[in-house]
Scaffold this active site. Sequence first.
Site, PDB file in Angstrom:
ATOM      1  N   HIS A  82       0.850  -1.199   0.000  1.00  0.00           N
ATOM      2  CA  HIS A  82       0.000   0.000   0.000  1.00  0.00           C
ATOM      3  C   HIS A  82       0.878   1.239   0.000  1.00  0.00           C
ATOM      4  CE1 HIS A  82      -3.534   2.454   0.940  1.00  0.00           C
ATOM      5  NE2 HIS A  82      -2.738   3.116   1.762  1.00  0.00           N
ATOM      6  N   ASP A 161     -14.868   3.264   7.880  1.00  0.00           N
ATOM      7  CA  ASP A 161     -13.799   4.210   7.554  1.00  0.00           C
ATOM      8  C   ASP A 161     -14.240   5.166   6.453  1.00  0.00           C
ATOM      9  OD1 ASP A 161     -11.044   5.293   7.371  1.00  0.00           O
ATOM     10  OD2 ASP A 161     -11.227   4.423   5.379  1.00  0.00           O
ATOM     11  N   ARG A 168     -14.299  13.379   8.614  1.00  0.00           N
ATOM     12  CA  ARG A 168     -13.036  14.012   9.040  1.00  0.00           C
ATOM     13  C   ARG A 168     -12.582  15.056   8.031  1.00  0.00           C
ATOM     14  NH1 ARG A 168      -9.422   9.244   8.955  1.00  0.00           N
ATOM     15  NH2 ARG A 168      -7.776  10.742   9.333  1.00  0.00           N
ATOM     16  N   SER A 183      -7.340   4.321   9.828  1.00  0.00           N
ATOM     17  CA  SER A 183      -8.091   4.399   8.567  1.00  0.00           C
ATOM     18  C   SER A 183      -7.418   3.528   7.504  1.00  0.00           C
ATOM     19  CB  SER A 183      -8.145   5.873   8.132  1.00  0.00           C
ATOM     20  OG  SER A 183      -8.523   5.994   6.799  1.00  0.00           O
ATOM     21  N   LYS A 187      -8.538  -0.859   6.257  1.00  0.00           N
ATOM     22  CA  LYS A 187      -8.795  -1.300   4.873  1.00  0.00           C
ATOM     23  C   LYS A 187      -7.823  -2.405   4.470  1.00  0.00           C
ATOM     24  CE  LYS A 187      -8.672   3.066   3.828  1.00  0.00           C
ATOM     25  NZ  LYS A 187      -8.871   4.464   3.577  1.00  0.00           N
TER      26      LYS A 187
HETATM   27  N1  URA Z   1      -5.581   7.824   3.578  1.00  0.00           N
HETATM   28  C1  URA Z   1      -6.538   7.106   4.193  1.00  0.00           C
HETATM   29  O1  URA Z   1      -6.973   6.074   3.689  1.00  0.00           O
HETATM   30  N2  URA Z   1      -7.003   7.552   5.382  1.00  0.00           N
HETATM   31  C2  URA Z   1      -6.544   8.674   5.989  1.00  0.00           C
HETATM   32  O2  URA Z   1      -6.996   9.008   7.071  1.00  0.00           O
HETATM   33  C3  URA Z   1      -5.557   9.417   5.329  1.00  0.00           C
HETATM   34  C4  URA Z   1      -5.092   8.964   4.114  1.00  0.00           C
END
Ligand code: URA
Length: 435
Positions: A82, A161, A168, A183, A187
């Site tokens: 990632h 999320d 957010r 966050s 995932k």
């Molecule tokens: N990328 C994400 O997936 N979440 C965040 O909070 C910031 C960047």
Amino acid sequence: MRMYDLIIKKRSGKALTREEIAFMIKGFTDGIIPDYQMSAMMMAVYFQGMNEEETLFLTLEMEKSGDVLDLSGIDGIKVDKHSTGGVGDKTSLALIPMVAACGVKVAKMSGRGLGHTGGTIDKLESFPGFSTEISIEQFFKNVEQNGISIMGQTKELAPADKKLYALRDVTATVDNMSLIASSIMSKKLAAGADAIVLDVKTGSGAFMKKTKDAFALAGEMVKIGKNAGKETIAVISDMDQPLGSAVGNILEVKEAIRTLRGNGPKDFETLCLTLGAHMLVAGKKAAHVEEAEKMLYDVITSGKALEKLARFIESQGGDSSYVYEPEKFDKATIIEEIKAPENGYISRINCEEIGNCSLVLGGGRQTKESRIDLTVGLVLLKKKGDYVTKGESIAVIHGNDGEKTEIAKSRFLNALTFSDVKPEEEPFIKGIVKE
Ligand code: URA
């Protein structure tokens, strides 16, 4: 349990329990806890922080708010990768075939680009016919047979999320380390791999502008991964200028192909070798990173990595002849050189602004529904630290609309700083974070 009491508890600096976090995430996902209460909670977390245990609980609760992919039907150790996002970040296109050619299986769900950073799926769709809209059965079959598959995110991974991130974003509570780490990791955990290699970018084109913040974020994510029972390694890499030379979908695909042929830009090749080495070690295909780097290098020189890319494109309906004849890709109608306006060293590049130039040209998405122009973008001929003389070509711009091309050209030049003094050379890989 009442959300009101949890807000007071967090506001006064106390740690939330697993049950309280579970109540909050479930209630918010189900629409029982309203946005205004969750906003207040996010602001309380922003100021009071979360300890390691709370961050882990938040991650795990968000992970299980939706589907969790079970990859156990695929033999071997599955390793995911990632990136926290950057400009010219075509890493997956070269890295994944390299790793798969060395025997590590990659089963990946990817997204499209949004804002100034690009997305792997958009880049892959540069190959005519290629589709990530495949069934889960086909996805598994491709991984078993070819060692790679990438599908679009059809399953609802970590919906909590998704909802929380949107909140957010509009309540000025994105840039909190625990919230970002949970966050991203919720995932990644939901995507089901056994090990995770993270590319945490730092610099003017990255989410984390300061290197110390990138290390702190990497540390948080590695701890979450370990506590969730998944080996997690983070590579901190430079994003103070675009990665490699190409920015824009087809231009980046061509650069990834060049890299798989052994003719890629040095920084990009270094990143692929570094991330790939950690993926091979995590996948137990190499004993240490030195051995792994050699294996990766060998699959480039033998052409096996390029062949793996071709098989992968074919297995998802794409025309793999483009891998061997990249000159067949569509081109923009306006291709022009950008000249240096003065003599001097390029001392600074506002990297995010270079990403924005590609957006202006039509290469990025302003909203999820926007159609993007795969042919446009920029190729940098000079990078930070290079000396240029007035009138020398420093980049090539690819556009399809005269007015947009002029705007992008002028923004590109404004994103560069020239100086009489050569800037200090910074390491491209800033460090590795692992347990
Ligand atoms: N990328 C994400 O997936 N979440 C965040 O909070 C910031 C960047």
